[in-house]
Design a protein around this motif. Structure first.
Motif, short mmCIF file in Angstrom:
data_model
loop_
_atom_site.label_atom_id
_atom_site.label_comp_id
_atom_site.label_asym_id
_atom_site.label_seq_id
_atom_site.Cartn_x
_atom_site.Cartn_y
_atom_site.Cartn_z
N UNK B 274 0.84 -1.20 0.00
CA UNK B 274 0.00 0.00 0.00
C UNK B 274 0.88 1.25 0.00
N UNK B 275 1.92 1.21 0.81
CA UNK B 275 2.84 2.35 0.84
C UNK B 275 3.51 2.52 -0.50
N UNK B 276 3.81 1.41 -1.18
CA UNK B 276 4.43 1.50 -2.48
C UNK B 276 3.51 2.21 -3.46
N UNK B 277 2.23 1.81 -3.45
CA UNK B 277 1.29 2.49 -4.35
C UNK B 277 1.19 3.97 -4.02
N UNK B 278 1.18 4.26 -2.72
CA UNK B 278 1.04 5.65 -2.30
C UNK B 278 2.24 6.47 -2.75
N UNK B 279 3.42 5.90 -2.63
CA UNK B 279 4.64 6.66 -2.93
C UNK B 279 5.04 6.58 -4.39
N UNK B 280 4.33 5.76 -5.16
CA UNK B 280 4.72 5.51 -6.54
C UNK B 280 4.99 6.79 -7.35
N UNK B 281 4.08 7.80 -7.33
CA UNK B 281 4.34 8.98 -8.15
C UNK B 281 5.66 9.67 -7.79
N UNK B 286 11.35 10.86 -9.02
CA UNK B 286 12.79 10.83 -8.73
C UNK B 286 13.54 9.99 -9.77
N UNK B 287 12.89 8.93 -10.25
CA UNK B 287 13.54 8.10 -11.26
C UNK B 287 13.78 8.90 -12.52
N UNK B 288 12.76 9.66 -12.94
CA UNK B 288 12.92 10.44 -14.18
C UNK B 288 13.97 11.53 -14.00
N UNK B 289 13.95 12.14 -12.81
CA UNK B 289 15.00 13.14 -12.54
C UNK B 289 16.37 12.47 -12.63
N UNK B 408 4.61 3.71 -20.92
CA UNK B 408 3.53 4.26 -21.74
C UNK B 408 2.20 3.61 -21.41
N UNK B 409 2.22 2.32 -21.07
CA UNK B 409 0.94 1.69 -20.75
C UNK B 409 0.44 2.18 -19.40
N UNK B 410 1.34 2.63 -18.54
CA UNK B 410 0.92 3.12 -17.22
C UNK B 410 0.41 4.56 -17.36
N UNK B 411 1.21 5.36 -18.01
CA UNK B 411 0.89 6.79 -18.06
C UNK B 411 1.71 7.41 -19.19
N UNK B 412 1.05 8.03 -20.13
CA UNK B 412 1.75 8.56 -21.30
C UNK B 412 2.80 9.59 -20.91
N UNK B 413 2.45 10.40 -19.91
CA UNK B 413 3.35 11.47 -19.49
C UNK B 413 4.67 10.90 -18.99
N UNK B 414 4.57 9.86 -18.16
CA UNK B 414 5.79 9.26 -17.61
C UNK B 414 6.68 8.76 -18.74
N UNK B 415 6.05 8.08 -19.71
CA UNK B 415 6.82 7.57 -20.84
C UNK B 415 7.47 8.70 -21.61
N UNK B 416 6.68 9.76 -21.85
CA UNK B 416 7.21 10.87 -22.64
C UNK B 416 8.38 11.53 -21.93
#
Lengths: 523, 511
Positions: B274-281, B286-289, B408-416
């Protein structure tokens, strides 16, 4: 009275007397160390042999049980190591060597008796026997320009006297409230007094101050750096280890007097523990003299031990015993190095450690194992000790304390690492190779192996300490069920009869739970 | 217990053997004196370990997510602490990676390590045991012991055999990772007090309140984020990489960083879903950064080793991105990317070590225009650089593709947002390649550079080292299915655990 119960003390007394007679003549130094080794080994043997016996002596002021005997084994073993560690006593005046051994033995005698004392005045007496001997050996250092050993001696005696005064004052409060000086009498009234009477808390804290002093815990730690620095390397290796073991024994006995639930008392002890760790670690960061650094680190370690003690549960207390035993080994490993790289008996600073690796790989490795152990890196006894203490404390719900303690462990890693870094740095000025003899190398290997192996396989030692803790609980509990120890006797017999140590642990736990339940339900 | 485990059916305790062989090898090293003998001995022990690990792959049961080859022994009964080791689809590949990289570490130190070779071999062998131990422990305390014990040999590798600023780098490495992991210890103890067990599969089966999960998650994540390393905890990595000797850099890049990713998969996701889902964004951010920032920094480096070190930050950003997408493609891509990064970046560090031995400089401008003098070398460098930027046909392409598909299947923005990272990787790697192979930035080839004319091309040993890795680059690039098959059922199981945990706590929050 059974004479065998008193065997370790008798052997140590004999050692004291022997060295008194030897000091009248002009003995050779090789003979002296040999004699000291043999007699201290005999003391270890006596303690081991009496392990498992139990009984009371001298109008019940002196109690021999699993708890006292494990500490006797530890203390006599520590004495043996301290003597083994310094074969030539290079830091001590030549003509005072017999006296040095004499007072070492005398101080150990005091500590050994301390672990058995179960009456306040007896406790004080034993504490003083051990302290006075140390007051004398600190200034025995070979003369240096500044004669800092005198300053150290004076500091130790003044602070010691003050601490004893505070302790006595605290005892007077406790006596006034409880009308007894016997611990088994106190245990009946203290738990309720602590809950209702602020004076009892003040009295307890003041009484404990004397032991905080020995352990170098926060409010009573001031003497440590100066004494460590001023005393000779041999003396410091004694002062830094054995009195702390004795102090832990007594602190466990006294703190467990107050019952399972310490209430506000916990928070006072917790404050001391945290301040001790933080102050010790932060001050150690900037030290240049290794002995001073170890002094501050010992203040920090006292905090960790206190964390285990204030849990007052079986796990916390037995890990405190384990931790202090581990601390003794790791500290002796460091002093082993210090003694061997300073043949003239001078103090060692970081500069002297530079490039130690090239001069003696064994010493560098021993230092690394000791330092990493004290920092709490697995697989060492220091890690397992910290792990057990944290487990005990979290079990008690002391999350905040544990978080503060681990942050402190992080800080302390820096200065321990500094020691290792110096020893393994390549940029040192080339010094003479250090040739260790066979027996000295053997001690080095022994210490390294003990620190690592006891860290990986803590089971048997923890079982012993657990049995010891059971012994005190039983001792106190016995008094709710008649004054003749019969209940305690039965329990003890039950426990000691059991042949296998692993099954025993399960039984021990069952007993403790049973007894604690009885204790709590008694009202 | 059989619910979670399949006991070892081989006629010898394979995992214990893997843990013990390097240690025994280290003990015997004490009695050897001559350097030539020491190298052969080190190589023999690491090769033996690699060979001994092969049955793990060939006897691996692909159909089950259970832990396999499990061994169980009593250790510290007072705290219900057992010696329990085993592998599943996630860890088996990392164990294999470890055992296969280690012989190459000895090979690349053949002439690089000049002094104290004996101690070097001992430390390398000890670190091998601890690293395998981290991946096979099924007991949190055992895991922590190996995790922490690994710090000491790694510290020594940097501090004793490192470059000019080794003191600074080694202490920074040690303190950073030590401080991160002590909170892991607190989490481990807290979990024990809550559940009464240190056994990882059982810990995964418990359900915890959301607030409790958050604390556990934070405690563990700090340790793993520092290790992997994720922005903003990455600053120890370039320092450690630059100062470490070649073998140290290879171990650091190929295996050590993977422990962080492995920790996320083994602890954070299944124990605190549950914490993982909560902190996922936040973790995705941080991963993209990490990806973009690492890439940008790599673009600006003039020191080759620093360049690769920062590229590692970017690549590991892809790994955490894949993990925290919390879908099958993402996680599989992340695991594959961990293996790929181990192969490719390890190889690149070996390449840097090779050229450093010849020119004694890691500056880009001192090592330019090597194409004419060292054709074999630049061929390998080219292969690994292309692999590093995710060129189709190489291993990283598959991993990055999976992660991006997951994104991309999760969220287009993240993929982009992750795409620029991939482009940056192409930019900095091609810059490196162009300068090292062809010419200086001013376009002049410096064939007459003093000292350069004596540069010799690779010898047999070096070719062997790089060739082994190049084989894996193409093998995984063209045929990744065997690896994906191995992790398949474990990843599916992990996603089930996540979903179940999420439903449970989600329901609790709603009511």
């Amino acid at each position: 009275m059974q004479i065998t119960l008193f065997l370790p003390e008798i052997v140590l007394t004999f050692m004291v007397l022997a060295f008194f007679f030897v000091s009248l003549g002009k003995p050779k130094s090789g003979f002296l160390q040999g004699l000291a080794l043999v007699l201290s080994a005999a003391a270890i043997l006596a303690s081991v042999v009496t392990y498992g016996q139990e009984g009371s002596l001298f109008l019940d002021v002196y109690r021999v049980d699993a708890f006292s005997q494990i500490f006797k084994v530890l203390i006599t073993f520590g004495l043996f190591l301290v003597i083994y560690l310094a074969p030539k006593l290079t830091g001590i005046e030549k003509n005072l060597h017999p006296e040095f051994y004499l007072f070492l033995a005398l101080s150990s005698l005091g500590l050994v008796m301390l672990s058995s004392a179960v009456e306040l005045l007896t406790i004080l007496l034993c504490l003083e026997i051990s302290s006075y001997a140390i007051y004398i050996i600190i200034p025995l250092r070979k003369n240096h320009e500044h004669r800092e050993q005198m300053e150290a001696g004076i500091k130790y005696i003044l602070f010691g006297a003050a601490a004893t005064g505070v302790t006595l004052y605290g005892m007077s409060y406790i006596f006034g409230l409880a009308h007894t000086t016997y611990l088994d009498g106190l245990v009946k009234v203290l738990p309720s007094l602590i809950q209702s009477q602020p004076l009892a808390i003040i009295g307890m804290i003041m009484m404990l101050c004397g032991f905080f002093y020995k352990l170098a815990l926060f409010p009573m730690h001031f003497w440590t750096p100066d004494v460590y620095e001023g005393a000779s390397n041999e003396t410091t290796s004694f002062v830094a280890t054995l009195p702390k073991v004795g102090a832990v024994a007594l602190l466990i006995r006294l703190v467990s007097l107050t019952g399972v639930d310490l209430g506000q008392f916990t928070w006072i002890l917790a404050t001391f523990a945290v301040l001790s760790m933080t102050l010790g670690n932060l001050s150690a960061l900037v030290q240049n003299d290794i002995k001073r650094l170890l002094a501050y680190s010992s203040i920090a370690h006292a905090g960790y031990v206190m964390l285990g003690i204030l849990c007052v549960n079986e796990l916390g207390l037995s890990s405190a015993i384990y931790y202090i035993a581990g601390y003794m080994l790791m500290n002796l490993a460091c002093f082993y190095v210090i003694y061997n790289i300073a043949p003239s008996g001078k103090n060692v600073s970081f500069v002297d450690l530079k490039g130690l690796y090239k001069n003696s790989p064994l010493l560098a490795f021993a230092l690394a194992v000791g330092a990493f152990g004290m920092a709490g890196i697995p697989p060492t006894i220091g890690f397992t000790g910290k792990f057990l203490i944290f487990t005990g404390a979290i079990n008690k719900g002391l999350y905040a304390l544990v978080i503060l303690a681990v942050i402190n462990a992080g800080i302390s890693a820096f200065y321990y690492l500094k020691m290792v870094r110096a020893a393994y740095s390549t940029s040192g000025t080339p010094m003479a190779k250090i040739n260790l003899g066979f027996s000295t190398s053997l001690l080095g290997f022994g210490l390294i192996l003990a620190i690592i192996l006891l860290g990986i396989f803590p089971q048997s030692f923890i079982e012993l300490s657990r049995e010891a803790i059971v012994a005190i609980f039983l001792f106190f509990c016995a008094f709710f069920y008649g004054n003749n120890h019969s209940f305690g006797h039965c329990c003890m017999a039950e426990i000691l009869k059991r042949p296998q140590i692993t099954k025993e642990s399960v039984k021990c736990r069952e007993w403790i739970h049973l007894i604690l339940r009885l204790w709590i339900d008694r009202e | 217990m059989e619910k979670y485990l399949i006991f070892n059916a081989l006629n010898y305790p394979i995992i214990t053997v893997l843990l013990v062989v390097p240690l025994i090898g280290a003990v015997f090293t004490l009695f050897l004196k001559k350097k030539s003998l020491l190298r052969v001995w080190g190589l023999a022990v690491t090769f033996l370990t690699a060979a001994l690990s092969l049955p793990l792959y060939f006897n691996f049961d692909l159909t089950t997510p259970k832990y396999q080859f499990v061994e169980l022994g009593h250790w510290f009964p007072s705290l219900h602490l057992n010696y329990v080791v085993g592998v599943d689809g996630i860890s088996v590949l990392l164990v294999m990676l470890t055992t296969f990289i280690m012989p190459l570490c000895i090979l690349c130190s053949w002439t690089y390590i000049k002094e104290r070779f004996k101690e070097f071999v001992i430390v390398i062998l000890i670190i091998e045991t601890t690293m395998i131990g981290v991946f096979v422990s099924l007991n949190t305390v055992l895991f922590y012991i190996f995790w922490e014990a690994m710090l000491v040999p790694m510290y020594l590798i940097i501090a004793v055999w490192g470059g000019p600023r080794k003191d600074y780098a080694s202490v920074k490495f040690f303190l950073y990772t030590f401080i991160g992991s002590i909170f892991l210890l607190v989490s481990i103890i807290a979990l024990y007090i809550k559940t009464g067990t240190f056994f990882i599969p059982e810990l995964m089966d418990h359900t915890y309140a959301f607030g409790y999960q958050m604390w556990i998650f934070l405690g563990c994540t700090l340790a793993f984020a520092i290790k992997i390393p994720m922005f903003p905890f990455h600053t120890w990595l370039p320092a450690a990489h630059v100062e470490a000797p070649t073998a140290g850099s290879v171990i650091l890049a190929s295996i050590l960083l993977k422990m962080g990713g492995y920790g996320f998969l083994r602890f954070c996701l299944p124990i605190a879903p549950a914490a993982t889902f909560y902190c996922m964004p936040y973790l995705l951010a941080f991963s993209i950064i990490s990806i973009v920032y690492g890439g940008y920094l790599a673009l600006g480096q003039s020191d080759i080793k620093k360049l690769i070190a920062y590229s590692s930050v970017g690549h590991m950003g892809f790994v955490t991105l894949g993990i925290f997408l919390l879908n099958a493609q993402g996680i599989k891509g992340a695991i594959l990317q961990m293996i790929n990064h181990g192969i490719t970046t390890g190889a690149l560090f070996i390449c840097i070590g090779i050229i450093y031995e010849r020119t004694h400089s890691r500056e880009l401008k001192d090592n330019s225009a090597l194409g004419m003098m060292m054709p074999i070398y630049v061929t390998f460098l080219g292969i690994f650089s292309l692999s590093s930027l995710g060129f189709p046909g190489t291993n990283s392409f598959v991993g990055e593709l999976l992660v991006l598909m997951g994104a991309f299947s999760e969220n287009k923005l993240v993929g982009a947002l992750a795409i620029p990272g991939a482009i940056l990787a192409a930019a900095y790697m091609l810059r490196l390649l162009q300068k090292m192979v062809w010419a200086d930035s001013d376009g002049h080839a410096h064939h007459h550079k003093p000292g350069h004319h004596v540069l010799s091309d690779l010898n047999g040993r070096e070719i062997f080292t790089l060739f082994t890795l190049a084989v894996f680059v193409f093998w995984i690039g063209f045929h990744p299915t065997p690896l994906l098959d191995v992790m398949d059922s474990s990843v599916t199981h992990l996603l089930h655990q996540l979903e179940a945990g999420m439903h449970h706590v989600g329901g609790a929050i709603h009511h």
